[in-house]
Design an enzyme around this catalytic site. Structure first.
Site, short mmCIF file in Angstrom:
data_model
loop_
_atom_site.label_atom_id
_atom_site.label_comp_id
_atom_site.label_asym_id
_atom_site.label_seq_id
_atom_site.Cartn_x
_atom_site.Cartn_y
_atom_site.Cartn_z
N ASP A 33 2.14 -4.44 28.61
CA ASP A 33 0.69 -4.51 28.81
C ASP A 33 0.25 -3.42 29.77
O ASP A 33 -0.83 -2.85 29.64
CB ASP A 33 0.31 -5.86 29.44
CG ASP A 33 0.40 -6.98 28.43
OD1 ASP A 33 0.88 -6.72 27.31
OD2 ASP A 33 0.00 -8.10 28.78
N GLU A 35 1.53 -0.46 30.33
CA GLU A 35 1.42 0.85 29.69
C GLU A 35 0.24 0.88 28.72
O GLU A 35 -0.44 1.89 28.59
CB GLU A 35 2.72 1.18 28.94
CG GLU A 35 3.85 1.50 29.88
CD GLU A 35 5.20 1.38 29.21
OE1 GLU A 35 5.98 2.32 29.33
OE2 GLU A 35 5.46 0.34 28.56
N TYR A 36 0.04 -0.23 28.03
CA TYR A 36 -1.08 -0.32 27.08
C TYR A 36 -2.41 -0.14 27.82
O TYR A 36 -3.26 0.66 27.41
CB TYR A 36 -1.03 -1.66 26.35
CG TYR A 36 -2.19 -1.84 25.40
CD1 TYR A 36 -2.24 -1.16 24.19
CD2 TYR A 36 -3.25 -2.68 25.73
CE1 TYR A 36 -3.31 -1.30 23.33
CE2 TYR A 36 -4.33 -2.84 24.88
CZ TYR A 36 -4.36 -2.15 23.68
OH TYR A 36 -5.41 -2.30 22.83
N ASP A 37 -2.57 -0.87 28.93
CA ASP A 37 -3.81 -0.75 29.72
C ASP A 37 -4.03 0.70 30.14
O ASP A 37 -5.14 1.19 30.15
CB ASP A 37 -3.73 -1.59 30.99
CG ASP A 37 -3.91 -3.07 30.70
OD1 ASP A 37 -4.29 -3.39 29.56
OD2 ASP A 37 -3.66 -3.89 31.60
N GLU A 111 -7.80 -13.04 44.34
CA GLU A 111 -7.14 -14.06 43.50
C GLU A 111 -6.09 -13.42 42.62
O GLU A 111 -6.19 -12.24 42.30
CB GLU A 111 -8.17 -14.71 42.57
CG GLU A 111 -9.12 -15.62 43.25
CD GLU A 111 -10.30 -15.96 42.35
OE1 GLU A 111 -10.43 -15.37 41.26
OE2 GLU A 111 -11.10 -16.80 42.76
N LYS A 113 -4.58 -12.35 39.17
CA LYS A 113 -5.20 -12.05 37.88
C LYS A 113 -4.37 -12.78 36.83
O LYS A 113 -3.19 -12.46 36.62
CB LYS A 113 -5.20 -10.55 37.62
CG LYS A 113 -5.90 -10.16 36.34
CD LYS A 113 -6.04 -8.66 36.25
CE LYS A 113 -6.84 -8.23 35.04
NZ LYS A 113 -6.43 -8.84 33.79
S1 IVH Z 1 -13.22 -12.23 37.79
C1 IVH Z 1 -16.99 -9.64 36.01
N1 IVH Z 1 -10.95 -13.33 38.38
O1 IVH Z 1 -9.26 -10.36 33.72
C2 IVH Z 1 -15.60 -10.04 35.69
N2 IVH Z 1 -11.16 -12.29 36.27
O2 IVH Z 1 -9.13 -7.57 32.89
C3 IVH Z 1 -15.16 -11.05 36.68
N3 IVH Z 1 -9.16 -12.45 34.88
O3 IVH Z 1 -12.40 -10.23 32.25
C4 IVH Z 1 -13.83 -11.50 36.36
N4 IVH Z 1 -7.96 -13.58 36.30
O4 IVH Z 1 -10.88 -12.35 31.88
C5 IVH Z 1 -11.64 -12.66 37.46
N5 IVH Z 1 -9.00 -14.38 39.04
C6 IVH Z 1 -9.69 -13.71 38.12
C7 IVH Z 1 -9.14 -13.36 36.88
C8 IVH Z 1 -9.90 -12.64 35.96
C9 IVH Z 1 -7.99 -13.03 35.11
C10 IVH Z 1 -9.50 -11.74 33.62
C11 IVH Z 1 -10.92 -11.87 33.19
C12 IVH Z 1 -11.43 -10.45 33.19
C13 IVH Z 1 -10.17 -9.71 32.91
C14 IVH Z 1 -10.30 -8.24 33.23
#
Ligand code: IVH
Length: 675
Positions: A33, A35-37, A111, A113
């Protein structure tokens, strides 16, 4: 120069599309992922810099699919910009100082991800109404029917704002992912590549029974629309309220002041992330004060007030002891690296796929080499390359064909296929093909499991899987322990299997790269096996030739891209496979899509929602009847719903239907409508 850039953009686009298909359709990503990103980011950067060469939006990340009702988000669901090192992260901070204007007063929420699928949960007057995927950010697919299976989502909220969109990430716990993959392995099916992919596929299942078998989880982290708008002053306030309402929330790190403190906290999360129950590949850093968020603003894709920091994937070095060959159900021979076991990202890695012969020669991988392996957000480790300095003096280039010969594997490759395939199926392959053919996800032949399949092949009663459809009573009776009763059961099992849906017959053929979902998409599109069998490549793909002769492809059927299309065309070009289809026909297997053939005018194209318990029809039966008559069944009520079929103890869906003035039917009136 400019031509170089144009070519680079074109090449990147094709590369991105190829990996997207490998990932989503073939379930076998070749790169991580991470590398893809980076590829997607690189393409985005170039296209922004040279908009004159930018192609049409590839729709990466747009998850809208056929078979779902679309819904608008009240507030757009944005994505996040990625940063990969401290410098890029600091630049994010600097930009904020420029916009929001007070360095030390900047407060951040940090947080993990979560690597899953974004979803927006709408609450109206404290009642859960629907769950919608991100889609293209403005509108997504209504997936309420599957999301509602997640028990940790509260159905009602006390003292809630009038309207509230709660954003979160649906994911699959690693333990659940492993459980489902063990089941797949037992059925001889290709394993799911990673939990993210599986979570995304599960959210998008139209088949609720299958969704019920797979446990999804959720973490909530974001605020979409909120009425009244001033309900919350900070993200932290909102998260505290979510916790009080009972939503699962990650609150591992306290609010941090200043960008340097935020950077330190990212380090803390890095240490913590391996003990989390979900896959995570980064940290998300967001401004805490909603007024600051507003001041920072957003582009059409990303907010300026938040950023993702992607942790570099874990890597290790180890010795490649030997290259072994694994033969799959379809006869594909896959080279596998047998490694000196090494600890990587919390688990021991002893094997990794080498994909195909070309991959080995491209990277000049030799037995005895020291290799670098990597595990990113996903589970399956990859070989990145070799450490040339550590190569033993006597290491010889790997001769793929010579090794096949040594192992007695008579395999070859066809056309431009990367994979070698056995010319004639081995006994083990025949057994696995038969198990697949009869499995629950295919023709669902009751009683035909592994033990029976092994005997049918050993006794030469079955060679190609289709032969199972014409095993006679006398032949069934030859199986060990088969008395009259078991023979009756098998005959009945086979008879029932002949009446099933078209997609099952398509899936049962075992066409490489065609999973259950694709089989369903194909059935819906082609409506008969005859049409699928005679489909030409141009019925599956639109080829576009650029001015300079470069070609690109566009799918005719959503989700059926280049690899899948080629796979279909190549499968049916084999006369043996056409014989299978002929044998299916002769055996009286249903090979047409039932839904359209019996379409009922009053129902065709109409959207139904089922709620409550009907007096005699089960949920699935009712759904079946409606679909067979050409109607659609959706999980939630909206202004696009034509009918709500309500039984006893119908709940909020009935209320909603009444509010919206949607027609309400009971079982009797449904039956009448269906004729
Ligand atoms: S906040 C305005 N918090 O990652 C966007 N996103 O690659 C606010 N994601 O679109 C998103 N964990 O689907 C937020 N703790 C987290 C997250 C998170 C995963 C996802 C989300 C976002 C994507 C971006």
């Amino acid at each position: 120069m400019s031509d170089d850039i144009r070519k680079k953009i074109l090449a990147l686009r094709q590369e991105v599309m190829r990996h997207e298909e490998l990932y989503r359709k073939k379930n076998s990503p070749e790169i991580s992922d991470f590398e893809y990103d980076k590829l997607v980011d690189q393409l985005g950067d170039l296209e922004r810099e040279y908009p004159q060469y930018a192609g049409t939006d590839l729709g990466i990340g747009d998850d809208q699919a056929e078979g779902f009702q679309q819904r608008d988000h009240r507030e757009p669901m944005l994505s996040l910009d990625n940063t990969y090192d401290e410098k890029e992260f600091q630049q994010f901070g600097e930009r904020l100082i420029g916009k929001v204007g007070h360095r030390n007063a900047l407060e951040f929420v940090i947080e993990p991800k979560i690597d899953g699928v974004a979803v927006s949960l709408t609450y109206e007057k404290g009642k859960f109404v629907c769950a919608v995927t991100r889609g293209n950010g403005t509108r997504g697919d209504d997936v309420t029917h599957n999301v509602a299976l997640i028990k940790s989502i509260p159905r009602t909220l006390k003292n809630a704002p009038d309207i509230l969109e709660v954003r979160g990430e649906i994911y699959m716990e690693l333990s659940e992912f492993e459980r489902l993959n063990r089941e797949r392995e037992a059925e001889g099916e290709a394993l799911y590549a990673n939990p993210r992919n599986l979570a995304a596929g599960t959210v998008k299942l139209l088949d609720t029974d299958e969704a019920k078998r797979r446990n999804l989880s959720i973490v909530c982290y974001g605020l979409g629309a909120c009425v009244p708008a001033d309900t919350f002053a900070t993200l932290k306030d909102f998260k505290d309220k979510l916790i009080a309402w009972g939503f699962p929330v990650r609150d591992d790190i306290p609010v941090q002041k200043g960008i340097d403190a935020a950077w330190k906290a990212i380090g803390q999360l890095d240490a913590l992330r391996r003990s989390l129950p979900f896959p995570t590949d980064g940290a998300v850093v967001k401004l805490n004060k909603l007024s600051d968020q507003k001041a920072a603003g957003a582009t059409s894709k990303f907010p300026h007030w938040a950023v993702a920091f992607k942790f570099p994937p874990d890597q290790a070095e180890t010795i490649l002891k030997a290259i072994s060959m694994q033969v799959g159900r379809t006869g594909t021979v896959t080279p596998v690296a047998e490694l000196e076991p090494v600890l990587l990202a919390g688990s021991t890695v002893a094997r990794a796929t080498l994909h195909n012969a070309d991959e080995i020669s491209r990277k000049d991988i030799r037995e005895g080499d020291t290799v670098r392996i990597q595990k990113a957000g996903e589970i399956i480790p990859q070989i990145l390359g070799i450490v040339l300095e550590k190569r033993p003096a006597d290491a010889k280039p790997f001769n793929f064909e010579a090794r096949l010969k040594e192992l007695g594997l008579d395999a070859a490759r066809e056309g431009d296929e990367a994979a070698y395939k056995l010319k004639a199926p081995s006994t083990e392959m025949k057994v696995r093909r038969l198990i697949h053919f009869a499995s629950k996800q295919c023709l669902d032949i009751d009683g035909l499991g592994e033990a029976v399949a092994e005997q049918l092949i050993a006794l030469k009663l079955v060679d190609a899987p289709v032969d199972a459809l014409k095993v006679s009573r006398a032949e069934w009776a030859m199986l060990e322990g088969f008395k009259e009763k078991s023979v009756d059961n098998m005959m009945a099992g086979v008879a029932a299997a002949k009446q099933r849906e078209l997609w099952r017959a398509i899936h049962a053929l075992g066409i490489p790269n065609i999973g259950m979902q694709t089989a369903k998409d194909l059935a819906r599109h082609f409506k008969s096996m005859d049409a699928l069998e005679s489909a030409k490549l141009e019925d599956l793909l639109i080829t576009k030739v650029g001015k300079k002769g470069g070609e690109s492809y566009e799918s005719v059927i959503s989700g059926v891209g280049v690899e899948v299309s080629k796979s279909i065309a190549s499968f049916f070009s084999d006369p043996n496979h056409r014989d299978w289809v002929q044998a299916m026909r002769q055996a009286g297997l249903n090979l047409v899509e039932k839904t359209t053939t019996q379409s009922v005018a009053a129902v065709a194209g109409k959207t139904f929602v089922l709620t409550g318990t009907l007096p005699s029809l089960g949920r699935d039966e009712a759904r079946d009847l409606i679909e067979k008559a050409g109607g659609k069944v959706s999980g939630s009520v909206s202004k696009n719903t034509d009918y709500v079929v309500a039984g006893e103890e119908a709940g909020s869906k009935l209320t909603k239907a009444q509010e919206l003035g949607v027609k309400i039917l009971d079982e009797a009136s449904l039956r009448k409508l269906l004729g």
